[in-house]
Motif scaffolding. Structure first.
Motif, PDB file in Angstrom:
ATOM      1  N   THR A 111       0.649  -1.105   0.234  1.00 31.64           N
ATOM      2  CA  THR A 111       0.437  -0.290  -0.335  1.00 31.64           C
ATOM      3  C   THR A 111       0.948   1.273  -0.277  1.00 31.64           C
ATOM      4  N   LEU A 112       0.202   2.035   0.127  1.00 32.39           N
ATOM      5  CA  LEU A 112       1.139   3.457  -0.748  1.00 32.39           C
ATOM      6  C   LEU A 112       1.342   3.712   1.242  1.00 32.39           C
ATOM      7  N   GLU A 113       0.334   3.196   2.155  1.00 27.97           N
ATOM      8  CA  GLU A 113       0.994   4.128   3.699  1.00 27.97           C
ATOM      9  C   GLU A 113       2.456   2.700   4.286  1.00 27.97           C
ATOM     10  N   ALA A 114       2.421   1.844   3.402  1.00 28.99           N
ATOM     11  CA  ALA A 114       3.296   1.375   3.432  1.00 28.99           C
ATOM     12  C   ALA A 114       4.523   0.456   3.178  1.00 28.99           C
ATOM     13  N   ASN A 115       4.390   1.628   2.315  1.00 27.16           N
ATOM     14  CA  ASN A 115       5.777   2.313   1.413  1.00 27.16           C
ATOM     15  C   ASN A 115       6.478   3.744   1.885  1.00 27.16           C
ATOM     16  N   ILE A 116       4.989   4.020   2.782  1.00 26.95           N
ATOM     17  CA  ILE A 116       5.742   5.769   2.778  1.00 26.95           C
ATOM     18  C   ILE A 116       6.535   5.101   4.586  1.00 26.95           C
ATOM     19  N   GLU A 117       6.126   4.439   5.092  1.00 26.26           N
ATOM     20  CA  GLU A 117       6.804   3.885   6.043  1.00 26.26           C
ATOM     21  C   GLU A 117       8.262   3.030   6.313  1.00 26.26           C
ATOM     22  N   ARG A 118       8.056   2.269   5.576  1.00 20.31           N
ATOM     23  CA  ARG A 118       8.982   2.084   4.360  1.00 20.31           C
ATOM     24  C   ARG A 118      10.226   2.999   3.774  1.00 20.31           C
ATOM     25  N   TRP A 119      10.054   3.478   2.902  1.00 21.92           N
ATOM     26  CA  TRP A 119      11.051   4.569   2.665  1.00 21.92           C
ATOM     27  C   TRP A 119      11.249   4.963   3.433  1.00 21.92           C
ATOM     28  N   GLN A 120      10.692   5.995   4.983  1.00 19.69           N
ATOM     29  CA  GLN A 120      10.335   6.477   5.860  1.00 19.69           C
ATOM     30  C   GLN A 120      11.797   6.586   6.949  1.00 19.69           C
ATOM     31  N   SER A 121      11.696   4.783   6.685  1.00 19.63           N
ATOM     32  CA  SER A 121      12.961   3.770   8.153  1.00 19.63           C
ATOM     33  C   SER A 121      14.269   4.147   7.528  1.00 19.63           C
ATOM     34  N   GLN A 122      13.762   4.615   6.649  1.00 22.41           N
ATOM     35  CA  GLN A 122      15.858   4.386   5.642  1.00 22.41           C
ATOM     36  C   GLN A 122      16.201   5.685   5.760  1.00 22.41           C
ATOM     37  N   PHE A 123      15.400   6.861   6.236  1.00 23.83           N
ATOM     38  CA  PHE A 123      16.137   8.196   6.590  1.00 23.83           C
ATOM     39  C   PHE A 123      16.204   8.345   7.740  1.00 23.83           C
ATOM     40  N   GLN A 124      17.696   9.541   7.680  1.00 22.61           N
ATOM     41  CA  GLN A 124      17.467   9.746   9.669  1.00 22.61           C
ATOM     42  C   GLN A 124      17.771  11.195   9.507  1.00 22.61           C
ATOM     43  N   GLY A 125      17.771  12.369  10.353  1.00 24.90           N
ATOM     44  CA  GLY A 125      17.300  13.543  10.055  1.00 24.90           C
ATOM     45  C   GLY A 125      19.110  13.995  10.851  1.00 24.90           C
ATOM     46  N   PRO A 126      19.966  15.109  11.053  1.00 29.68           N
ATOM     47  CA  PRO A 126      21.299  15.329  11.199  1.00 29.68           C
ATOM     48  C   PRO A 126      21.648  14.903  12.609  1.00 29.68           C
ATOM     49  N   ASP A 127      19.856  14.663  13.631  1.00 29.53           N
ATOM     50  CA  ASP A 127      20.332  14.070  15.311  1.00 29.53           C
ATOM     51  C   ASP A 127      19.821  13.357  15.521  1.00 29.53           C
ATOM     52  N   GLY A 128      20.105  12.144  13.976  1.00 24.68           N
ATOM     53  CA  GLY A 128      19.407  10.378  14.014  1.00 24.68           C
ATOM     54  C   GLY A 128      17.957  10.319  14.239  1.00 24.68           C
ATOM     55  N   ALA A 129      16.511  11.741  14.312  1.00 29.71           N
ATOM     56  CA  ALA A 129      15.267  11.524  14.415  1.00 29.71           C
ATOM     57  C   ALA A 129      14.550  11.403  12.885  1.00 29.71           C
ATOM     58  N   PRO A 130      13.778  10.375  12.963  1.00 30.26           N
ATOM     59  CA  PRO A 130      12.976  10.747  11.563  1.00 30.26           C
ATOM     60  C   PRO A 130      13.060  11.578  10.788  1.00 30.26           C
ATOM     61  N   VAL A 131      12.966  11.482   9.681  1.00 32.37           N
ATOM     62  CA  VAL A 131      12.650  12.362   8.580  1.00 32.37           C
ATOM     63  C   VAL A 131      10.825  12.030   8.352  1.00 32.37           C
ATOM     64  N   GLU A 132      10.492  13.773   8.880  1.00 37.66           N
ATOM     65  CA  GLU A 132       9.033  13.040   8.139  1.00 37.66           C
ATOM     66  C   GLU A 132       9.041  13.781   6.545  1.00 37.66           C
TER      67      GLU A 132
END
Length: 187
Positions: free
Chosen positions: A81-102
């Motif tokens: 699903t779109l939602e599952a893909n967004i969640e997976r793609w988001q999990s592959q990114f981190q912000g400068p402080d290690g926080a999740p990227v929106e």
């Protein structure tokens, strides 16, 4: 084909905030067609799930690594699903402080072919599943689409250095918005 003839066949287009650039090259895959910018270099897809694959060369004298553009197709009802893909793609990114990227999520399709664009920027560790892969690279960007077709969803993606991917965003969007069924040939 001569350069003069080729330039007559390729109409210039104006991308937002850029100078005139050469028009696009047509691409056909499955039963669809669209176009990609002329500067993108066609490659042989690395797997059967990749319908198209292009190298997006780095521009400028500094060189650097380029980006990759791929269109995935897993088959009818496959790919999540779109939602599952967004969640997976988001999990592959981190912000400068290690926080999740929106992610930034935008509807960019047409009435006949709905499409969603997902944009993420930060430290990127590409992986098949959830979470970042082993090689996390700083200042990366992912443009990912989910295009709903009658044959099943198409998943175009571009990932690479953030500045390069951001500069190619309009070409990515033009590809998505340009997807049309291939016109049937008449005998």
């Amino acid at each position: 084909m001569s350069i003069a003839l080729r330039s007559l066949l390729i109409a210039p287009v104006l991308l937002a905030g850029s100078a005139l650039v050469a028009a696009d090259q047509s691409v056909t895959f499955l039963s669809y067609q669209s176009s990609v910018p002329d500067a993108w270099v066609s490659e042989t897809p690395k797997s059967e799930m990749r319908q198209l694959q292009f190298k997006v060369p780095a521009s400028g004298a500094e060189g650097g690594d380029g980006a990759e553009f791929v269109v995935y197709f897993f088959g009818p009802g496959q790919g999540g699903t779109l939602e599952a893909n967004i969640e997976r793609w988001q999990s592959q990114f981190q912000g400068p402080d290690g926080a999740p990227v929106e992610p930034t999520v935008t509807q960019i399709g047409t009435e006949t072919i709905p499409a969603t664009l997902v944009e993420l920027r930060g430290s990127y560790g590409r992986s098949v599943g959830m979470g970042p892969g082993d090689d996390v690279l700083a200042d990366r960007m992912l443009l990912a689409g989910v295009i709903e077709t009658q044959e099943g969803n198409l998943y175009p993606q571009m990932h690479g250095p953030a500045e390069l991917v951001a500069a190619q965003r309009e070409g990515f969007i033009a590809f998505v918005k340009g997807i049309q069924p291939v016109a049937p040939t008449t005998p």
